[in-house]
Design a protein around this motif. Structure first.
Motif: not given
Lengths: 293, 334
Positions: A265-275
């Motif tokens: 879950r947290d990793a997904i948020v991080f990927v969205i942030l980088v995107a």
């Protein structure tokens, strides 16, 4: 996916999104007033959640409303204290110095949590416990609806506060142009202290709302990252953007983790942030920020 | 103009420091003290790496735990699973961490403001969660065991004493390289970005490229420190790599003196030893630690090196009342 599941997911995403919005607003007000990111914001939420769950609710057996008010008051005082200790003495310093001292405060707080409230997660019932409302085959957690309602009321009150009251107008003035505000005779120092108090009170509300929905532990501090992500998604320093970004992130997170794995879950948020940083650093609502210092 | 007095002084401090470290094992008796010494030197390498991006370039990097963790695991997995030799695995570790530092640095450092601070916090936390949850690859909570010690020309560094001297040699080499970089045109450009990013771009420097380069340097040093740690402990597990761990390295740099290679080394030694001495405080120890850092930032932002510089200048001023303003400013601050 059945429509009922979709609606359920949407409501729970919306509820989480409201929490992220509150955290994001906390970042935004401090950012607008003094140009720093308060890295202890997530830990403020944890402190508030512990304060509500362990102290006011479980130990003192206070009702929800008095407990909420008490937590907000404590957090507001705490915010002013924070301003005195980690911001005020460093006014002449570079923002990164101030941010570092807020990080130190965050580390201090997350360890104080364990000292004060023990290493084990705390659960609390909240006003509705695990009660569920049913509409046909859609079942919704009452607490989720409650989170959404409280946040909406709060946003409305906040709007009135900033548009109608003197202190609200003063806070906006300081955020817009600190020097000009000082020249107009505004007590900038006090206003900044009030801004810290308000941001911390927002973290307080987020913590209180979060506590009944989760087990309260220091891991709740990860909402700090989610709140920051909300700010970036909405457009950093943008009040409407922070609210909007939070809700968008809450919904996205629920859907993505139900399709993929909830472990990351947290990793997904991080990927969205980088995107977002790559493709649209100014956020959905913001103006271009890449060039401005 | 460069401040020659400060430069020679920093070289002197560094030399004295390494001489002391070289004789330290004969002064301490217990194997535990030797263990702390090894840890100090490894931490020193990591902090010198952090100095590139934070001390010299002024970008708040709060995810060193992520770099160190990936570095340690890259070495651990390529030695134990792929059966590679330590030195080959070290190269793999450096390449891996460098790749991650570019993947994280390019999107984030392109932007001004303070995105890096939060992005690196997130990166550190996600690294830990992946190391913890991807059990089939990383061994999950059990970590990786039986990581070999390096050998060189047939000599195997199995005893901690031998390993300590290997660490010391690597640390001296890396400090020398860091000092060279600091005094090269790149080092000066890094400092220019720290002091005024806008002005740098006005004179035609690519600030993004410079920041990414400093971040890459940090990645390389972290990979080496992480790998040396894994091989020293012969065991790695994910729960070490927390935000508090990253914070401890930032603290070492701040306490030692930002922007200074001897400061980085000194801060690492002082705080590593202090951390061991404060262990009895248990949970309180990070509270005391964090509070101390806030006080240092407020009252002595130049750290130990800044304090020493001020002291030397005060003595110098008493001897010779006229002192260049430039020398006074040396020592910097956060």
């Amino acid at each position: 996916m059945a429509l009922s599941v979709l609606v359920q997911q949407l409501i729970s995403g919306l509820a989480m999104g409201c929490i992220y919005s509150l955290v994001a607003l906390g970042y935004t007000f401090i950012w607008n007033a003094v140009g720093i990111v308060n890295l202890a914001q997530g830990d403020f939420v944890t402190v508030a959640a512990f304060l509500y769950a362990a102290t006011f609710s479980n130990h003192l057996k206070w009702g929800f409303v008095p407990a909420l008010i008490a937590v907000m008051a404590v957090m507001a005082l705490f915010g002013m204290g924070t301003e005195r200790v980690v911001y005020h003495p460093l006014q002449g310093a570079h923002p990164r110095t101030v941010m570092l001292s807020t990080l130190a405060l965050g580390i201090l707080l997350s360890n104080m949590d364990i000292i004060l409230w023990g290493p084990y997660p705390v659960t609390t019932r909240g006003p509705f416990g695990q009660d569920i409302i049913r509409f046909g085959d859609v079942s919704i957690m009452q607490h989720h609806v409650f989170i959404i309602v409280v946040t909406l009321v709060l946003l409305f009150l906040q709007h009135l506060f900033f548009q109608k009251t003197t202190i609200g107008k003063v806070m906006r003035a300081v955020a817009q142009d600190r020097e000009a505000a000082t020249l107009m005779g505004i007590e900038t120092g006090q206003t900044i202290a009030v801004t810290f108090a308000y941001s911390s009170a927002l973290a307080g509300i987020a913590g209180v709302l979060l506590a009944p929905a989760f087990m309260v532990s220091v891991d709740l501090g990860s909402v700090g990252l989610k709140g920051f992500a909300s700010c970036v998604i909405g457009g950093f320093g943008h009040i409407t953007g922070a609210t909007f970004g939070g809700i968008l992130l809450g919904i996205a997170e629920v859907f993505v983790s139900s399709f993929l794995s909830s472990r990351y879950r947290d990793a997904i948020v991080f990927v969205i942030l980088v995107a977002f940083l790559l493709l649209r650093p100014q956020g959905v609502l913001g103006r271009k920020v890449g060039e401005s210092l | 103009m460069k401040d020659r007095g400060g430069a020679t002084r920093s070289l002197m401090v560094l030399t004295v420091l390494f001489c002391l470290l070289a004789i330290a094992p004969s002064l301490v008796k217990s194997s535990y003290s030797l263990f702390v010494l090894c840890l100090s030197v490894i931490n020193g390498i990591a902090v010198i790496g952090l100095n590139f991006i934070f001390g010299l370039t002024g970008q708040l990097h709060l995810g060193l735990s992520g770099f160190l963790g990936i570095g340690a695991y890259a070495l651990a997995l390529s030695t134990t699973r792929a059966g590679l030799d330590f030195w080959a695995a070290l190269v793999i570790s450096i390449v891996t961490v460098s790749t991650f530092s570019l993947l994280l640095g390019i999107p984030t450092l392109r932007l001004k403001r303070y995105y890096l601070a939060i992005m690196t916090i997130g990166f550190g936390e996600i690294t830990r969660s992946v190391l913890m949850n991807w059990s089939s690859f990383t061994g999950g909570v059990f970590g990786v065991q039986n990581i070999p010690r390096p050998s060189l020309l047939g000599f195997r560094f199995t005893s901690n004493l031998a390993y300590y001297y290997l660490l010391l040699c690597i640390a001296i080499l890396l400090s020398a390289v860091a000092t060279r970089i600091e005094r090269s045109k790149y080092g000066r450009a890094f400092k220019a970005v720290r002091d005024d990013e806008l002005a740098c771009e006005m004179v035609g420097m690519d600030s993004t490229e410079l920041k990414v380069l400093a971040f890459l340097c940090c990645g390389v040093y972290s990979a080496i420190a992480g790998s040396l740690y894994a091989s020293f402990q012969q065991y790695v597990s994910p729960e070490l790599y927390t935000l508090a761990y990253s914070f401890s390295f930032v603290s070492m740099l701040v306490v030692g003196g930002l922007g200074s290679v001897p400061g980085a080394m000194l801060g690492a030694i002082v705080l590593t030893v202090l951390m061991e001495l404060l262990r009895f405080l248990k949970q309180w120890y990070l509270v005391v630690y964090a509070a101390t850092i806030i006080l240092v930032i407020i009252y002595e932002p130049g750290g130990i090196i800044g304090f020493l510089n001020k002291l030397v200048e005060r003595i110098g001023r008493r001897r010779a009342p006229s002192l260049s303003k430039e020398a006074m400013q040396h020592g910097g601050g956060v």
